[in-house]
Design a protein around this motif. Structure first.
Motif, PDB file in Angstrom:
ATOM      1  N   VAL A 134       0.866  -1.184   0.000  1.00 46.47           N
ATOM      2  CA  VAL A 134       0.000   0.000   0.000  1.00 46.47           C
ATOM      3  C   VAL A 134       0.894   1.223   0.000  1.00 46.47           C
ATOM      4  O   VAL A 134       1.478   1.588   1.006  1.00 46.47           O
ATOM      5  CB  VAL A 134      -0.935   0.016   1.233  1.00 46.47           C
ATOM      6  N   ARG A 135       1.052   1.811  -1.181  1.00 49.45           N
ATOM      7  CA  ARG A 135       1.871   3.008  -1.323  1.00 49.45           C
ATOM      8  C   ARG A 135       1.154   3.985  -2.225  1.00 49.45           C
ATOM      9  O   ARG A 135       0.599   3.547  -3.221  1.00 49.45           O
ATOM     10  CB  ARG A 135       3.224   2.742  -1.967  1.00 49.45           C
ATOM     11  N   PRO A 136       1.224   5.216  -1.954  1.00 48.28           N
ATOM     12  CA  PRO A 136       1.796   5.735  -0.714  1.00 48.28           C
ATOM     13  C   PRO A 136       0.887   5.400   0.464  1.00 48.28           C
ATOM     14  O   PRO A 136      -0.301   5.159   0.286  1.00 48.28           O
ATOM     15  CB  PRO A 136       1.851   7.237  -0.949  1.00 48.28           C
ATOM     16  N   ASN A 137       1.468   5.395   1.623  1.00 44.69           N
ATOM     17  CA  ASN A 137       0.720   5.184   2.860  1.00 44.69           C
ATOM     18  C   ASN A 137       0.974   6.419   3.708  1.00 44.69           C
ATOM     19  O   ASN A 137       2.079   6.627   4.191  1.00 44.69           O
ATOM     20  CB  ASN A 137       1.177   3.917   3.575  1.00 44.69           C
ATOM     21  N   GLU A 162       8.587   8.739   5.145  1.00 41.61           N
ATOM     22  CA  GLU A 162       9.573   8.291   4.156  1.00 41.61           C
ATOM     23  C   GLU A 162      10.693   7.497   4.819  1.00 41.61           C
ATOM     24  O   GLU A 162      11.134   6.475   4.285  1.00 41.61           O
ATOM     25  CB  GLU A 162      10.149   9.490   3.395  1.00 41.61           C
ATOM     26  N   GLU A 163      11.151   7.963   5.968  1.00 42.82           N
ATOM     27  CA  GLU A 163      12.212   7.253   6.680  1.00 42.82           C
ATOM     28  C   GLU A 163      11.744   5.864   7.108  1.00 42.82           C
ATOM     29  O   GLU A 163      12.479   4.879   6.981  1.00 42.82           O
ATOM     30  CB  GLU A 163      12.669   8.047   7.907  1.00 42.82           C
ATOM     31  N   GLU A 174       9.416   4.072   5.668  1.00 44.29           N
ATOM     32  CA  GLU A 174       9.299   3.261   4.455  1.00 44.29           C
ATOM     33  C   GLU A 174      10.665   2.762   3.994  1.00 44.29           C
ATOM     34  O   GLU A 174      10.822   1.586   3.645  1.00 44.29           O
ATOM     35  CB  GLU A 174       8.615   4.040   3.335  1.00 44.29           C
ATOM     36  N   ARG A 175      11.671   3.622   4.009  1.00 43.79           N
ATOM     37  CA  ARG A 175      13.023   3.197   3.627  1.00 43.79           C
ATOM     38  C   ARG A 175      13.531   2.094   4.555  1.00 43.79           C
ATOM     39  O   ARG A 175      14.157   1.123   4.111  1.00 43.79           O
ATOM     40  CB  ARG A 175      13.995   4.378   3.650  1.00 43.79           C
ATOM     41  N   THR A 176      13.249   2.226   5.838  1.00 41.84           N
ATOM     42  CA  THR A 176      13.699   1.236   6.814  1.00 41.84           C
ATOM     43  C   THR A 176      12.963  -0.091   6.618  1.00 41.84           C
ATOM     44  O   THR A 176      13.576  -1.163   6.696  1.00 41.84           O
ATOM     45  CB  THR A 176      13.495   1.778   8.245  1.00 41.84           C
ATOM     46  N   ILE A 177      11.678  -0.031   6.356  1.00 40.29           N
ATOM     47  CA  ILE A 177      10.893  -1.238   6.073  1.00 40.29           C
ATOM     48  C   ILE A 177      11.409  -1.898   4.804  1.00 40.29           C
ATOM     49  O   ILE A 177      11.571  -3.130   4.742  1.00 40.29           O
ATOM     50  CB  ILE A 177       9.392  -0.904   5.963  1.00 40.29           C
ATOM     51  N   ASP A 178      11.702  -1.104   3.783  1.00 42.53           N
ATOM     52  CA  ASP A 178      12.246  -1.654   2.534  1.00 42.53           C
ATOM     53  C   ASP A 178      13.601  -2.314   2.761  1.00 42.53           C
ATOM     54  O   ASP A 178      13.884  -3.380   2.199  1.00 42.53           O
ATOM     55  CB  ASP A 178      12.360  -0.566   1.465  1.00 42.53           C
ATOM     56  N   ALA A 179      14.448  -1.707   3.589  1.00 42.45           N
ATOM     57  CA  ALA A 179      15.759  -2.300   3.890  1.00 42.45           C
ATOM     58  C   ALA A 179      15.587  -3.641   4.607  1.00 42.45           C
ATOM     59  O   ALA A 179      16.284  -4.617   4.299  1.00 42.45           O
ATOM     60  CB  ALA A 179      16.593  -1.335   4.735  1.00 42.45           C
TER      61      ALA A 179
END
Length: 135
Positions: free
Chosen positions: A55-58, A63-64, A66-71
């Motif tokens: 679900v994006r954007p959420n 943003e930080e 989301e980047r951490t979740i992606d990592a």
């Protein structure tokens, strides 16, 4: 007929469910034993797939975050690919894969819960509590 909920409330609920999935990962071997191998990864993959949140954007996730979740997702993907050939829960435990995920998940969890959790019932601009209330 069910009650209509706004997109924002849905996004808030998704964020809370992501936190719950990361809580399992952040327990390492304990989390793996608690939910089994498939759910250990699957709980996270319910919300993240192919390099990003489903679900994006959420609007409830920064943003930080989301980047951490992606990592974290990238780490899970690498370990999942590495352990595909395993046949038993014991092999997963012995490999240390859950313990390798643990510090990355703990960092993501710390970041997410530092802002708190959102209400499940009404829209909020920022999280109101550390507890998730089920709908």
């Amino acid at each position: 007929m069910g009650e209509e909920v706004s997109d924002r409330i849905i996004e808030q609920r998704w964020r809370n469910r992501i936190i719950e999935a990361i809580e399992v990962l952040a327990r390492g071997n304990e989390g793996l034993i608690e939910v089994n191998y498939n759910e250990f990864f699957g709980g996270f993959y319910d919300y993240w797939h192919e390099g990003h949140l489903l679900v994006r954007p959420n609007s409830a996730i920064t943003e930080e975050e989301e980047r951490t979740i992606d990592a974290l997702g990238q780490v899970l993907e690498a370990i999942r690919n590495e352990t595909r050939h395993f046949q038993s829960e014991a092999e997963h435990l012995q490999s240390g894969c859950a313990e390798r995920i643990k510090p990355v998940a703990q960092y993501a969890l710390k970041l997410l819960v530092s802002r708190g959790r959102f209400s499940e019932d009404h829209e909020e601009l920022s999280p109101s509590s550390g507890e998730v209330k089920q709908p």
